[in-house]
Scaffold this motif. Sequence first.
Motif, PDB file in Angstrom:
ATOM      1  N   SER A 653       0.847  -1.190   0.000  1.00 42.78           N
ATOM      2  CA  SER A 653       0.000   0.000   0.000  1.00 42.78           C
ATOM      3  C   SER A 653       0.880   1.237   0.000  1.00 42.78           C
ATOM      4  O   SER A 653       1.796   1.360   0.827  1.00 42.78           O
ATOM      5  N   THR A 654       0.595   2.152  -0.945  1.00 43.30           N
ATOM      6  CA  THR A 654       1.347   3.407  -1.033  1.00 43.30           C
ATOM      7  C   THR A 654       0.498   4.600  -0.617  1.00 43.30           C
ATOM      8  O   THR A 654       0.761   5.734  -1.026  1.00 43.30           O
ATOM      9  N   GLY A 655      -0.531   4.350   0.181  1.00 40.89           N
ATOM     10  CA  GLY A 655      -1.342   5.456   0.685  1.00 40.89           C
ATOM     11  C   GLY A 655      -2.187   6.130  -0.379  1.00 40.89           C
ATOM     12  O   GLY A 655      -2.402   7.346  -0.317  1.00 40.89           O
ATOM     13  N   GLY A 656      -2.668   5.340  -1.372  1.00 41.73           N
ATOM     14  CA  GLY A 656      -3.544   5.882  -2.398  1.00 41.73           C
ATOM     15  C   GLY A 656      -2.836   6.422  -3.617  1.00 41.73           C
ATOM     16  O   GLY A 656      -3.498   6.912  -4.545  1.00 41.73           O
ATOM     17  N   VAL A 657      -1.526   6.357  -3.683  1.00 46.15           N
ATOM     18  CA  VAL A 657      -0.772   6.864  -4.832  1.00 46.15           C
ATOM     19  C   VAL A 657      -0.668   5.761  -5.876  1.00 46.15           C
ATOM     20  O   VAL A 657      -0.180   4.659  -5.579  1.00 46.15           O
ATOM     21  N   ALA A 658      -1.122   6.036  -7.091  1.00 50.48           N
ATOM     22  CA  ALA A 658      -1.154   5.045  -8.161  1.00 50.48           C
ATOM     23  C   ALA A 658       0.133   5.056  -8.978  1.00 50.48           C
ATOM     24  O   ALA A 658       0.930   6.004  -8.920  1.00 50.48           O
ATOM     25  N   ASN A 659       0.321   3.967  -9.738  1.00 50.09           N
ATOM     26  CA  ASN A 659       1.417   3.833 -10.701  1.00 50.09           C
ATOM     27  C   ASN A 659       2.800   3.950 -10.075  1.00 50.09           C
ATOM     28  O   ASN A 659       3.741   4.473 -10.678  1.00 50.09           O
ATOM     29  N   VAL A 660       2.943   3.466  -8.854  1.00 49.42           N
ATOM     30  CA  VAL A 660       4.254   3.436  -8.199  1.00 49.42           C
ATOM     31  C   VAL A 660       4.882   2.064  -8.447  1.00 49.42           C
ATOM     32  O   VAL A 660       4.305   1.039  -8.075  1.00 49.42           O
ATOM     33  N   PRO A 661       6.043   1.989  -9.073  1.00 50.38           N
ATOM     34  CA  PRO A 661       6.682   0.684  -9.324  1.00 50.38           C
ATOM     35  C   PRO A 661       7.070   0.006  -8.005  1.00 50.38           C
ATOM     36  O   PRO A 661       7.591   0.636  -7.088  1.00 50.38           O
ATOM     37  N   VAL A 662       6.809  -1.303  -7.941  1.00 50.60           N
ATOM     38  CA  VAL A 662       7.147  -2.113  -6.763  1.00 50.60           C
ATOM     39  C   VAL A 662       8.170  -3.153  -7.186  1.00 50.60           C
ATOM     40  O   VAL A 662       8.013  -3.804  -8.225  1.00 50.60           O
ATOM     41  N   LEU A 663       9.213  -3.311  -6.377  1.00 53.71           N
ATOM     42  CA  LEU A 663      10.290  -4.241  -6.687  1.00 53.71           C
ATOM     43  C   LEU A 663      10.358  -5.321  -5.619  1.00 53.71           C
ATOM     44  O   LEU A 663      10.237  -5.046  -4.419  1.00 53.71           O
ATOM     45  N   ASP A 673      -2.182   0.052  -8.269  1.00 56.80           N
ATOM     46  CA  ASP A 673      -3.379   0.390  -9.030  1.00 56.80           C
ATOM     47  C   ASP A 673      -3.895   1.762  -8.620  1.00 56.80           C
ATOM     48  O   ASP A 673      -3.224   2.515  -7.900  1.00 56.80           O
ATOM     49  N   ALA A 674      -5.117   2.075  -9.066  1.00 53.99           N
ATOM     50  CA  ALA A 674      -5.681   3.399  -8.797  1.00 53.99           C
ATOM     51  C   ALA A 674      -5.858   3.645  -7.307  1.00 53.99           C
ATOM     52  O   ALA A 674      -5.854   4.802  -6.858  1.00 53.99           O
ATOM     53  N   GLY A 675      -6.028   2.587  -6.534  1.00 55.26           N
ATOM     54  CA  GLY A 675      -6.162   2.751  -5.091  1.00 55.26           C
ATOM     55  C   GLY A 675      -4.848   2.723  -4.343  1.00 55.26           C
ATOM     56  O   GLY A 675      -4.835   2.764  -3.105  1.00 55.26           O
ATOM     57  N   GLY A 676      -3.738   2.605  -5.055  1.00 56.28           N
ATOM     58  CA  GLY A 676      -2.431   2.580  -4.408  1.00 56.28           C
ATOM     59  C   GLY A 676      -2.074   1.227  -3.835  1.00 56.28           C
ATOM     60  O   GLY A 676      -1.336   1.162  -2.836  1.00 56.28           O
ATOM     61  N   ARG A 703       6.906  13.092  -0.273  1.00 58.69           N
ATOM     62  CA  ARG A 703       7.892  12.663   0.704  1.00 58.69           C
ATOM     63  C   ARG A 703       7.661  11.190   1.001  1.00 58.69           C
ATOM     64  O   ARG A 703       6.536  10.770   1.269  1.00 58.69           O
ATOM     65  N   VAL A 704       8.747  10.378   0.986  1.00 54.22           N
ATOM     66  CA  VAL A 704       8.656   8.941   1.219  1.00 54.22           C
ATOM     67  C   VAL A 704       9.591   8.600   2.372  1.00 54.22           C
ATOM     68  O   VAL A 704      10.805   8.477   2.178  1.00 54.22           O
ATOM     69  N   PRO A 705       9.069   8.424   3.587  1.00 60.12           N
ATOM     70  CA  PRO A 705       9.944   8.108   4.730  1.00 60.12           C
ATOM     71  C   PRO A 705      10.649   6.771   4.585  1.00 60.12           C
ATOM     72  O   PRO A 705      11.782   6.616   5.038  1.00 60.12           O
ATOM     73  N   VAL A 706       9.987   5.753   3.990  1.00 60.61           N
ATOM     74  CA  VAL A 706      10.552   4.405   3.872  1.00 60.61           C
ATOM     75  C   VAL A 706      10.403   3.943   2.428  1.00 60.61           C
ATOM     76  O   VAL A 706       9.304   4.013   1.865  1.00 60.61           O
ATOM     77  N   ILE A 725       3.337   7.504   1.315  1.00 61.50           N
ATOM     78  CA  ILE A 725       3.827   8.585   0.462  1.00 61.50           C
ATOM     79  C   ILE A 725       3.035   9.842   0.824  1.00 61.50           C
ATOM     80  O   ILE A 725       1.821   9.887   0.642  1.00 61.50           O
ATOM     81  N   GLU A 726       3.725  10.831   1.350  1.00 60.27           N
ATOM     82  CA  GLU A 726       3.075  12.037   1.839  1.00 60.27           C
ATOM     83  C   GLU A 726       3.255  13.181   0.851  1.00 60.27           C
ATOM     84  O   GLU A 726       4.243  13.248   0.117  1.00 60.27           O
ATOM     85  N   THR A 727       2.276  14.075   0.844  1.00 63.64           N
ATOM     86  CA  THR A 727       2.357  15.299   0.052  1.00 63.64           C
ATOM     87  C   THR A 727       2.635  16.470   0.996  1.00 63.64           C
ATOM     88  O   THR A 727       2.004  16.583   2.049  1.00 63.64           O
TER      89      THR A 727
END
Length: 773
Positions: A653-663, A673-676, A703-706, A725-727
């Motif tokens: 979970s990226t806190g609702g941020v979509a299209n974040v690549p995961v490794l 996805d659209a829901g993060g 901002r991404v703490p981790v 992921i914070e704004t």
Amino acid sequence: MMVSMSAAGAAAVCLPAFADQPAASPNMAIAAAAAAATGAELYLEVTVNGEPSGQLLAARQGPRGLTVSRADLRQLGLNRGALAPGVAGEAVEASDDLAPDAIAGLTYRYDPASQSLALTVADSLRTPFAISARSTVRPPRAGATPGTVINYNGLVQSARTGGRSAAIAALEARVFNERGVFSTSGLASSIGADSGRHQRFIRHDSFWSESDSDTLRTLRLGDSITSSLAWNRALRIGGVQWGKNLALRPDLATFPMPSIGGSAAVPSALSLYVNGVQQYSSDVPGGPFVLNQVGGINGAGEATVVTRDAFGRATTLSLPLYVDARMLAAGLFDYSVEAGVPRGGFGVSSFGYRGSPVAAASSRYGWSDALTLEAHGELAPRLLNAGAGALFALGRYGVVSANLAASAGAGTGLQAGLGYQYVARRFSFDVQSQRAQRGYADLSSRDGSPAPRASDRAALALALGDSSSMNASYAAYRAGIYVNQPANDAALSAAERQAIGGGGQGARIVSLGFSRSFRGGVFASLAAFNNLDQRASRGVFLSVSMALGERAAGSVVAGRQNGVAQLSMSAAGAPDLAGGAGWAVQEARLGDARLRSMQGQYLGRYGQLAVTAQSNGSGNGNTVALEGTGAVVLMDGVVAATRNVGAGFALVSTGGVANVPVLHENRLIGVTDAGGHLLVPTLNANVGNMLAIDTTDLAADRRVPVTIQAVNPRSLSGMLVRFPIETYEAANIILVDADGMPLPVGVNLTHRESGKRAMVGFEGLAFIDDLAS
């Protein structure tokens, strides 16, 4: 050498003399003598074998020289046996002071001028510096986030003629939390033709499992398989199972791993090579050392330790070693206890529980690194079975195994087995033999599967020097008979009476094989077998496989078995793990029969689809099948479709941020996805898995703490992994003084609204975070 000195009003004392130090002045001698007369305590800088210890040693000057406490010498690295032979435990620390030169193998030089003490200590007196060649970092504690998962594998197939069609679905459902997991599985089918349709559902296994990774114990309620050793058989039951589960800590070395001892004259760099391949490197101080848990060996091998000092001078030590993963490390205890009702008809009946309750237990104990003891017992109405076994390592010459079991009650008899195994880089040999008396019985015998009367195997493998290998094997089996069947029963046929008299039907099979690897990823093998009891049952096969690019391979298998010629040609291209298309084609011939098939695959984030067309060449057996695999997961209020879920998984979970690549382990597995959210379906359970997100394309106000986390899901469970992921609102500002000149570099600032601190950079530029809207 000791010399005698005297001074007015002082008693005679003994001080060491050494040729390479200047003679002490009379004033020093008088002072030392006075100190000795009063028994004053000296604090001396100490070197051990020429290396500074970094410690001050409290010593007392007496009429016969220096005395020091055993505890202080212990701090300098001397072992307990050197300080007090025969004195155990903490008694060494509490014992009286002693003169260092009273210890055989230790000499010292005392310099009164510099108040220093130089010790020369034999390696046998020093505690070796211990290092481990295997990582001892424990994975993060296993966990689970409450959730549900349903795995499915569905197949729909239709034939061209006869109206034949089939729909089959294999299903598995799990419900899990921090306490454990409930799992149930089964197979639903609907098979029909012009004459009608038959539908049914067969339940496979249902159980609740709870594990503790600290105690390495697992409790399982429901369907299970009784524990077994190499010399007994397992049984399906419905009941309770409890015992040690070493799989909860895959990082632990459960089998004996060798240690290598050595000595370095000065601080050196150490390198470990196993069979010529470097496995470990580290630095060691001067003196003895021991390298524990040397890995990379299976069977016989050679370990080489190279120590190299600061001037490049190298010392090499090579030792032959032998490792057998079947054994348990010294002191390790493994066990399992089960009780329940036998289950029959698995895969045919959903509830085939029948008969009286039974119980079984198995245990293994590492008595030493060279001896592993085993025990097994079974209990049922009118049946008692108990046995013991052992694995004994013959140094670097292989491992001998032996076992003996006895049964009483409904079946009375003995079973015994003996074996030997030796594995080396270019040669391996394995021979095992087991015999049972006609009346011997176990729990499986009560279920209609009598214990085999005889079982033998012998295998030989040779690795040749030109990327090729040869192997030969012999296997013999003689089936058991029902102990309550009389050999003279008039109702038995002649063949049945012959089988009883001979101990049951069996087979003796010999096989030979040769294989070789060629350049370009080509591998070829030739194999042949023959049943000595049925001469017509024999065959020979030649197979060739090759790589066809990065993710494709092809193979050809030709042979003849029982007088029938066979030929199979196939090629396949696997889809990329990140998603994509795959394919497979095959043509096979078995005598006059022919089979052709083509398959197309697509692997996506929600599962995999495959379409297969088959033809037997006659037109009457043409079929088309559609197969789909995947899973549905409910976790953290999110319903996610994904690929088939394995023993462990994670929901990112990226806190609702979509299209974040995961490794996953530095390999792209997908984007949120659209829901993060993104579900990672294939993690290793009870092991640390590295998950990360790629922040390269995130907006500047994120901002991404981790960005990376180690995830350790429990077996058959999943975990929610949050990457918040914070704004934020921020600005670059330029600060000037009253004259319009930029503030100097390094001025500290405090933002009044947010309380954040900042520093002025070049040209008065400062970055201010957490601004109000």
